[in-house]
Enzyme design. Sequence first.
Site, PDB file in Angstrom:
ATOM      1  N   PHE A 274       0.823  -1.224  -0.044  1.00 47.09           N
ATOM      2  CA  PHE A 274       0.144  -0.031  -0.138  1.00 47.09           C
ATOM      3  C   PHE A 274       0.797   1.250  -0.053  1.00 47.09           C
ATOM      4  O   PHE A 274       0.303   2.449   0.577  1.00 47.09           O
ATOM      5  CB  PHE A 274      -0.995   0.034   1.217  1.00 47.09           C
ATOM      6  CG  PHE A 274      -1.645  -1.261   1.370  1.00 47.09           C
ATOM      7  CD1 PHE A 274      -2.725  -1.876   0.291  1.00 47.09           C
ATOM      8  CD2 PHE A 274      -1.334  -2.010   2.543  1.00 47.09           C
ATOM      9  CE1 PHE A 274      -3.125  -3.041   0.544  1.00 47.09           C
ATOM     10  CE2 PHE A 274      -2.182  -3.208   2.477  1.00 47.09           C
ATOM     11  CZ  PHE A 274      -2.811  -3.846   1.465  1.00 47.09           C
ATOM     12  N   ARG A 660      -9.990  -0.107 -20.213  1.00 48.20           N
ATOM     13  CA  ARG A 660     -10.056  -1.569 -20.476  1.00 48.20           C
ATOM     14  C   ARG A 660      -9.718  -2.435 -19.240  1.00 48.20           C
ATOM     15  O   ARG A 660      -8.598  -2.219 -18.751  1.00 48.20           O
ATOM     16  CB  ARG A 660      -9.262  -2.150 -21.737  1.00 48.20           C
ATOM     17  CG  ARG A 660      -9.950  -2.478 -22.948  1.00 48.20           C
ATOM     18  CD  ARG A 660     -11.272  -3.352 -23.037  1.00 48.20           C
ATOM     19  NE  ARG A 660     -11.131  -4.567 -22.666  1.00 48.20           N
ATOM     20  CZ  ARG A 660     -10.700  -5.555 -23.384  1.00 48.20           C
ATOM     21  NH1 ARG A 660     -10.295  -5.115 -24.605  1.00 48.20           N
ATOM     22  NH2 ARG A 660     -10.659  -6.794 -22.882  1.00 48.20           N
ATOM     23  N   LYS A 665     -11.497 -10.477 -12.471  1.00 47.77           N
ATOM     24  CA  LYS A 665     -11.312 -11.106 -11.035  1.00 47.77           C
ATOM     25  C   LYS A 665     -10.373 -10.233 -10.315  1.00 47.77           C
ATOM     26  O   LYS A 665     -10.692  -9.893  -9.024  1.00 47.77           O
ATOM     27  CB  LYS A 665     -10.907 -12.541 -11.213  1.00 47.77           C
ATOM     28  CG  LYS A 665     -11.296 -13.261  -9.904  1.00 47.77           C
ATOM     29  CD  LYS A 665     -10.858 -14.981 -10.171  1.00 47.77           C
ATOM     30  CE  LYS A 665     -11.331 -15.711  -9.117  1.00 47.77           C
ATOM     31  NZ  LYS A 665     -11.300 -17.132  -9.587  1.00 47.77           N
ATOM     32  N   THR A 666      -8.990 -10.189 -10.825  1.00 50.57           N
ATOM     33  CA  THR A 666      -8.256  -9.594 -10.055  1.00 50.57           C
ATOM     34  C   THR A 666      -8.472  -8.054  -9.977  1.00 50.57           C
ATOM     35  O   THR A 666      -8.183  -7.141  -9.067  1.00 50.57           O
ATOM     36  CB  THR A 666      -6.645  -9.763 -10.634  1.00 50.57           C
ATOM     37  OG1 THR A 666      -6.791  -9.303 -12.183  1.00 50.57           O
ATOM     38  CG2 THR A 666      -6.451 -11.025 -10.537  1.00 50.57           C
ATOM     39  N   GLN A 670      -8.966  -5.848  -6.562  1.00 48.27           N
ATOM     40  CA  GLN A 670      -8.352  -4.607  -6.063  1.00 48.27           C
ATOM     41  C   GLN A 670      -9.217  -3.629  -5.856  1.00 48.27           C
ATOM     42  O   GLN A 670      -9.001  -2.580  -5.008  1.00 48.27           O
ATOM     43  CB  GLN A 670      -7.653  -4.406  -7.702  1.00 48.27           C
ATOM     44  CG  GLN A 670      -6.674  -3.086  -7.419  1.00 48.27           C
ATOM     45  CD  GLN A 670      -5.413  -3.479  -6.606  1.00 48.27           C
ATOM     46  OE1 GLN A 670      -5.661  -3.719  -5.433  1.00 48.27           O
ATOM     47  NE2 GLN A 670      -4.188  -3.689  -7.301  1.00 48.27           N
ATOM     48  N   GLU A 736      -5.063   2.160  -6.929  1.00 46.80           N
ATOM     49  CA  GLU A 736      -5.273   3.020  -5.757  1.00 46.80           C
ATOM     50  C   GLU A 736      -6.746   3.654  -5.897  1.00 46.80           C
ATOM     51  O   GLU A 736      -7.289   4.317  -4.878  1.00 46.80           O
ATOM     52  CB  GLU A 736      -4.296   4.114  -5.903  1.00 46.80           C
ATOM     53  CG  GLU A 736      -3.134   3.356  -5.901  1.00 46.80           C
ATOM     54  CD  GLU A 736      -1.729   4.077  -5.790  1.00 46.80           C
ATOM     55  OE1 GLU A 736      -1.652   4.601  -4.596  1.00 46.80           O
ATOM     56  OE2 GLU A 736      -0.852   4.288  -6.416  1.00 46.80           O
TER      57      GLU A 736
HETATM   58 MO1  MOS Z   1       1.171   3.681  -4.024  1.00 45.20          MO
HETATM   59  S1  MOS Z   1       0.775   4.562  -2.230  1.00 45.20           S
HETATM   60  O1  MOS Z   1       2.016   4.865  -5.052  1.00 45.20           O
HETATM   61  O2  MOS Z   1       2.344   2.395  -3.615  1.00 45.20           O
END
Ligand code: MOS
Length: 769
Positions: A274, A660, A665-666, A670, A736
Site C-alpha cells: 500500500f 479496459r 477477477k483481479t 483490487q 489506488e
Molecule cells: Mo502507492 S501508495 O504509490 O504504492
Amino acid sequence: MSAFSRLMYLVIQRAARYLPDKAPDPLRHKHDQLGRPLPRVDGRAKVTGAARFSAEFRFDKLAYASLVYSTIAKGTISRIETAAAEGADGVIAVITYENAPMMKNPPIVPPYNSGERPKGTAASDLPVLGDKVHWNGQPVAIVVAETLDQAEHGASLVRVRYRAERPRLSFDAVKHEATAPVDVVGEEPTVEIGQAEQRLQRAEVVIDHLYRTPRHNHNAMELHATVAAWDDHGGLTLYDATQYVYGVKDTIAAVFSLQPDKVRVVTKYVGGSFGSKGNVWSNTILCAAAAKAVRRPVHVALSRRGVFNVVGGRSVTEQRVALGADKNGHLTALIHTGVSATTPHGPFAEPFGAPARYLYATDSLLIDQKIVHLDTVTNTAMRGPGPSVGTFALESAMDELAHELGLDPLELRRINEAHTEPSTGRRFSSRHLLEASERGAARFGWQPRAPRSRRDGAWLVGQGVAAAQYHVVRFPATVRARVNADGTAVLQTSAQENGMGTATVQIQHAAERLGLPVDKVAFEYGDTNLPKSAPAGASNQTVALVQAVKDACEKLQRELLSLAGNGAPGPLSRTRFDQLEARDGGLFRKDDGRRGETYAAILQRLGREFIQVEATSGLPFETMKYAMHSYGMQFCEVRVNEESGEVRVARWLGSFDCGRILNAKTATSQFRGGIIMGIGAALTEETLFDERSGRIMNPSLAEYHVPVHLDVPHIEILYTDIPDDHTAAGAHGIGEIGITGVAAAVANAVFNATGRRIRELPITLDKLL
Ligand code: MOS
C-alpha cells in the site's frame, strides 16, 4: 534541483502536447484472453505455502537481528551501553553508529518535476545510524544473535543515554507557520485560475469549511523483512519486502559505495504494501550493514511496532474547501487549500489538492498546498496518496453544496462535469465518469432523500455518494520476450508480485498478443537479474508492463517475420507486419487465413531453439499530452444507531471508468480492497500520536483498527470497460482509485442518515453523539 534538468523536464512536458498520437492498440477491443477472470497463477503457491516471502529465506549460518529504537523524539545520543547485550547468550554483535560499517546517507527520490534521475529510493536521507535522534522510534542500534529470541533479548539490554532537545510534535501548534513545498508529487503546490477568493465573495451560494484527516499507517499482512547475504567477492544479495527491487538495488549500492552490479535483490512475492514498501527504509539498509559486520547472512523482520517505528505512514491533513456556485449549481469558485506534515529529511507533501485539479469545471480555481516540518518518522505515500484524503474534503463539500442548493448530489456533479482538465486545459484521453455514475446509480438504487428521513427501528438509514479519481502514471520498463521451439513463450522482468495479480494479468496479456493459450506462456519476475521493471507504485506497474510487454511481443513478432518471411520460401514470404495477426500459436495473414506458420514451425524450420528480444518502453508522452485519469462513483448505504452513534456500512457499490479491464477477477478484487481500506479510513483508522513524547500509541492491529469481515458489507463492482485509445490495451491503472471517494461517501451517507455533518476522520461514535 539543477536548473538544466528542470528545464529539460518542462520542455519535454510542453513538447509532448504537439507530438502525434501513437496508433491505437488494436488489442484494446480484443477479448479472447484479456478481461477474462483468469484465476491467479500464483494462487496455489500462496495457499499451499510454496510461495516464499522475504522473511522465509534461510541460509547456513543465518543470524537474526533485532533493532533498538530511540525513546526520545529529538536530541543527541550521549552514550550507548552495549556490554550487557554483548554478554548475553547467543549475541554475536551490537552495532551502533560507533562501530557500524561505513554507510553514506541514503539517496532519496528527487522531486519528480526536477527532471533529475533518482540515485535511489530511500524515504529519508538521514544517516542510517548516527548520534542525532530525529524521531521517537528511530533505530539507534542493531543486535545480531544466533536466534531471533536472543536478538530481541539482547536488544532489550541496550541502554541509550540522550541529551534531549525540544521536539516539534504538535501539528496544530505549527500549522500557521506552514510554507510551500518544492513540489507536490510532481505538481506545483499552487494553481490559480481566475480570482477564486473574489468570486467566492460574490457567489450566490457559498460552502466554506475545514476538513481534517488523521495520520494513517499502512498495515500490510506481511511485515517488512529482509535477508541479506554478502559473498566472498563483495557482492550482496538481498531478499527484501519491497515494491521496487531495482530501487533497493540502487539505494543499497549508493549507501555502501558498490557498483550496482554487485547488488542483487530478489523479491517474488510481497504480502501487501500500500505504499509502505515503495521506498527503502532503514531496516533494509541495517540488515545489509549487520551482515557485513558479522560476515554472515542476517535476517531482519520487523515487528508490527517496528513497522510503525521505522516506516512512515500518511500525514495528518487540515484542508479548506470553499465552493461558490450560482443558484443553478454551476461552480463559480473552487478553492482547495491546506496543510500536511512532513519532515526536513524526506519531504513528501501529501497531494490532497489533486482531485480539485481534475474533477470539476469551475469559473475560478485556487489550489494551495502547504507543509509543516515535524520531528517524526518521515511520512510517505499510502494508497491513493492525495485523492484518498483529498476527496474526503472535496466530495464532502460537494455534498454540502448539493444539500444547500436542494440538488441531487449526482446532478450537481453532472452540471459541473469537466470537459477539459480544469488545472491545465488539456484534453482528457478518455473520461466516462458520468456514464459510470449513471450505471452505478441505476444498479445501486440511488434515491436522494431528505436527511433523517429513513429509519429502521433504532437505526437511521442514509445513502451517500462521492466521486473517485486517481491519475494514470506510466514509468518506462524493460521486458525480455522469448518463444521456444516447443511453441511456448516466456516473458521476463524484475517486477515483484505485490498481490495485485501482476503475473496473472501479464500472462493473459502476452497470450493475447502472441496468439497462444495462457498455459503456454510463462512470466518470470522478482529479481534484479532480470530486466528492469517499473516500480509497483502510483498504480502504474500493470500499465507500465502492458506497454513494455506489447513492445517486446511486437519486436519478437517482427523478428520472427523477418526470419520466416524474408527470402526464405515459406508461407509468410513477402508479408508485411501489418498484414499479420497472431493466433493459434503463430502468425497468420489477415487476408488469407491459410497463409501462416506457428512459432514452433518457424523455429524448427530455422533450426533455432528459441528467439529472444528485449524491449524498453519509452517515456510516457501520452500522459504528458493528455489528461489521463481513472474515475469512479462510490455509492453506499449506512445505518447509524441513534442511541449509540454506531455506524455500520450496509451496502456498497463502486462504479468505475478505468479503461479496459484486463482481468475481471483481479480487478474487482483490487477495487474491493481499496474500498475496504477506505471504509477503514472513514470509520476506524487513526494513528494515535502522543504529542508530548512523539510516540505512536497504537502500533498494533489490536489498537489500530482496520476493517474486519463484520465491518465490510457486500461490495458490488461495476466498470465501463471502455478502452482508452491512447494507452496500451486501452488500460488505466486501478490499484489506488478504489480507496478514493470512500470516506466522503460514508460521511455523506452519515449526513443523509442523521443530519449531522462530520468533517473530521475517522467518523467515530463520539463525534455523532
Ligand atoms: Mo502507492 S501508495 O504509490 O504504492
